[in-house]
Design a protein around this motif. Structure first.
Motif, mmCIF file in Angstrom:
data_model
loop_
_atom_site.group_PDB
_atom_site.id
_atom_site.type_symbol
_atom_site.label_atom_id
_atom_site.label_comp_id
_atom_site.label_asym_id
_atom_site.label_seq_id
_atom_site.Cartn_x
_atom_site.Cartn_y
_atom_site.Cartn_z
ATOM 1 N N PRO A 119 0.774 -1.235 0.000
ATOM 2 C CA PRO A 119 0.000 0.000 0.000
ATOM 3 C C PRO A 119 0.809 1.290 0.000
ATOM 4 N N HIS A 120 2.111 1.206 0.308
ATOM 5 C CA HIS A 120 2.880 2.445 0.383
ATOM 6 C C HIS A 120 4.276 2.232 -0.190
ATOM 7 N N CYS A 121 4.541 2.858 -1.317
ATOM 8 C CA CYS A 121 5.862 2.821 -1.940
ATOM 9 C C CYS A 121 6.303 4.247 -2.240
ATOM 10 N N GLU A 122 7.602 4.473 -2.168
ATOM 11 C CA GLU A 122 8.174 5.736 -2.636
ATOM 12 C C GLU A 122 8.656 5.515 -4.061
ATOM 13 N N ILE A 123 8.479 6.521 -4.918
ATOM 14 C CA ILE A 123 8.856 6.414 -6.324
ATOM 15 C C ILE A 123 9.835 7.524 -6.670
ATOM 16 N N ASN A 124 10.871 7.161 -7.403
ATOM 17 C CA ASN A 124 11.825 8.116 -7.951
ATOM 18 C C ASN A 124 12.175 7.660 -9.351
ATOM 19 N N GLY A 125 12.325 8.605 -10.262
ATOM 20 C CA GLY A 125 12.683 8.217 -11.610
ATOM 21 C C GLY A 125 12.661 9.357 -12.586
ATOM 22 N N THR A 126 12.533 8.983 -13.861
ATOM 23 C CA THR A 126 12.494 9.962 -14.940
ATOM 24 C C THR A 126 11.380 9.609 -15.906
ATOM 25 N N MET A 127 10.852 10.635 -16.539
ATOM 26 C CA MET A 127 9.823 10.450 -17.555
ATOM 27 C C MET A 127 10.145 11.374 -18.721
ATOM 28 N N LYS A 128 10.128 10.808 -19.908
ATOM 29 C CA LYS A 128 10.283 11.610 -21.112
ATOM 30 C C LYS A 128 8.971 11.526 -21.863
ATOM 31 N N LEU A 129 8.381 12.670 -22.138
ATOM 32 C CA LEU A 129 7.105 12.763 -22.845
ATOM 33 C C LEU A 129 7.291 13.782 -23.963
ATOM 34 N N GLY A 130 7.269 13.299 -25.200
ATOM 35 C CA GLY A 130 7.570 14.181 -26.317
ATOM 36 C C GLY A 130 8.993 14.682 -26.189
ATOM 37 N N LYS A 131 9.192 15.978 -26.252
ATOM 38 C CA LYS A 131 10.527 16.566 -26.147
ATOM 39 C C LYS A 131 10.884 16.960 -24.719
ATOM 40 N N GLY A 140 3.547 5.528 -4.528
ATOM 41 C CA GLY A 140 2.988 4.514 -5.404
ATOM 42 C C GLY A 140 2.374 3.372 -4.634
ATOM 43 N N TYR A 141 1.823 2.471 -5.390
ATOM 44 C CA TYR A 141 1.071 1.346 -4.870
ATOM 45 C C TYR A 141 1.304 0.204 -5.847
ATOM 46 N N LEU A 142 1.562 -0.988 -5.348
ATOM 47 C CA LEU A 142 1.683 -2.176 -6.201
ATOM 48 C C LEU A 142 0.670 -3.203 -5.742
ATOM 49 N N GLU A 143 0.040 -3.873 -6.688
ATOM 50 C CA GLU A 143 -0.869 -4.963 -6.325
ATOM 51 C C GLU A 143 -0.644 -6.132 -7.261
ATOM 52 N N HIS A 144 -1.039 -7.307 -6.801
ATOM 53 C CA HIS A 144 -0.816 -8.535 -7.559
ATOM 54 C C HIS A 144 -1.950 -9.503 -7.256
ATOM 55 N N ALA A 145 -2.567 -10.030 -8.280
ATOM 56 C CA ALA A 145 -3.595 -11.065 -8.120
ATOM 57 C C ALA A 145 -3.198 -12.258 -8.982
ATOM 58 N N TYR A 146 -3.314 -13.443 -8.430
ATOM 59 C CA TYR A 146 -3.056 -14.634 -9.225
ATOM 60 C C TYR A 146 -3.840 -15.789 -8.633
ATOM 61 N N GLY A 147 -3.947 -16.836 -9.411
ATOM 62 C CA GLY A 147 -4.644 -18.009 -8.907
ATOM 63 C C GLY A 147 -4.994 -18.978 -10.008
ATOM 64 N N ASP A 148 -5.809 -19.937 -9.634
ATOM 65 C CA ASP A 148 -6.217 -21.003 -10.525
ATOM 66 C C ASP A 148 -7.735 -20.979 -10.569
ATOM 67 N N TRP A 149 -8.283 -20.257 -11.535
ATOM 68 C CA TRP A 149 -9.721 -20.175 -11.635
ATOM 69 C C TRP A 149 -10.125 -20.001 -13.085
ATOM 70 N N SER A 150 -11.388 -20.228 -13.322
ATOM 71 C CA SER A 150 -11.950 -20.081 -14.658
ATOM 72 C C SER A 150 -13.145 -19.154 -14.572
ATOM 73 N N LYS A 151 -13.130 -18.088 -15.348
ATOM 74 C CA LYS A 151 -14.287 -17.200 -15.391
ATOM 75 C C LYS A 151 -15.449 -17.862 -16.129
ATOM 76 N N GLN A 152 -15.122 -18.689 -17.126
ATOM 77 C CA GLN A 152 -16.160 -19.326 -17.925
ATOM 78 C C GLN A 152 -16.740 -20.566 -17.251
ATOM 79 N N GLN A 153 -15.916 -21.277 -16.464
ATOM 80 C CA GLN A 153 -16.363 -22.482 -15.772
ATOM 81 C C GLN A 153 -15.880 -22.453 -14.322
ATOM 82 N N PRO A 154 -16.467 -21.606 -13.479
ATOM 83 C CA PRO A 154 -15.963 -21.455 -12.113
ATOM 84 C C PRO A 154 -16.136 -22.690 -11.233
#
Length: 171
Positions: A119-131, A140-154
């Motif tokens: 839930p709590h990250c510090e971010i440092n870096g660079t961004m180039k957008l156009g010129k 920042g915030y990081l999240e991760h979801a994973y598992g073994d499931w089927s949306k079509q056949q739960p």
């Protein structure tokens, strides 16, 4: 340097049923109150690769990689003239939803998934957008979801029904 505020959302994902992968980013300029660049696409599952036992996700020239507590995000989109490199440093412990009750396992049909976040990250870096180039720092915030499931056949496969039944009992 110019005290502008930005918001970047990025997703890397894949699913086995289709099979396909998903890559998305949206860069929003909070100061100007408008989105500036975005990409949102489904692609062949082989376009997204990953590394086991650490965070390592790679789609074309974009990536998210690292191991707690340090991560690096690289987003590159020549068409939008965007290149972003951001180092994330976690300032909180990782947490799984329902961590105390089920070690983070959540039922979905007769299968399971896990949903964790930093839930709590510090971010440092660079961004180039156009010129223009920007030094960035923020939160920042990081999240991760994973598992073994089927949306079509739960409810399939029945052979593994013991795990979500036990998880439901703990919840």
């Amino acid at each position: 340097e110019d005290h502008r505020r930005w918001n970047l959302m990025t997703s890397f994902a894949y699913e086995q049923e289709t099979p396909s992968c998903f890559f998305q980013y949206v860069l929003f300029d909070i100061t100007s109150k408008k989105w500036v660049a975005h990409k949102d696409l489904n692609d062949e599952i082989t376009k997204l690769t990953h590394t086991k036992n650490r965070l390592g996700l790679y789609y074309e020239t974009s990536s998210l990689e690292g191991l707690y507590p340090k991560y690096h995000l690289h987003v590159e989109d020549p068409k939008q003239e965007l290149t972003l490199d951001a180092d994330y440093t976690a300032r909180s412990l990782p947490h799984w939803i329902a961590q105390e009750a089920t070690q983070g396992n959540l039922p979905i049909g007769l299968n399971f998934y896990r949903y964790g976040f930093l839930p709590h990250c510090e971010i440092n870096g660079t961004m180039k957008l156009g010129k223009e180039s920007y030094s960035i720092e923020g939160k920042g915030y990081l999240e991760h979801a994973y598992g073994d499931w089927s949306k079509q056949q739960p409810l399939q496969p029945l052979s593994r029904a013991h795990r979500p039944i036990a998880t439901n009992r703990h919840l």
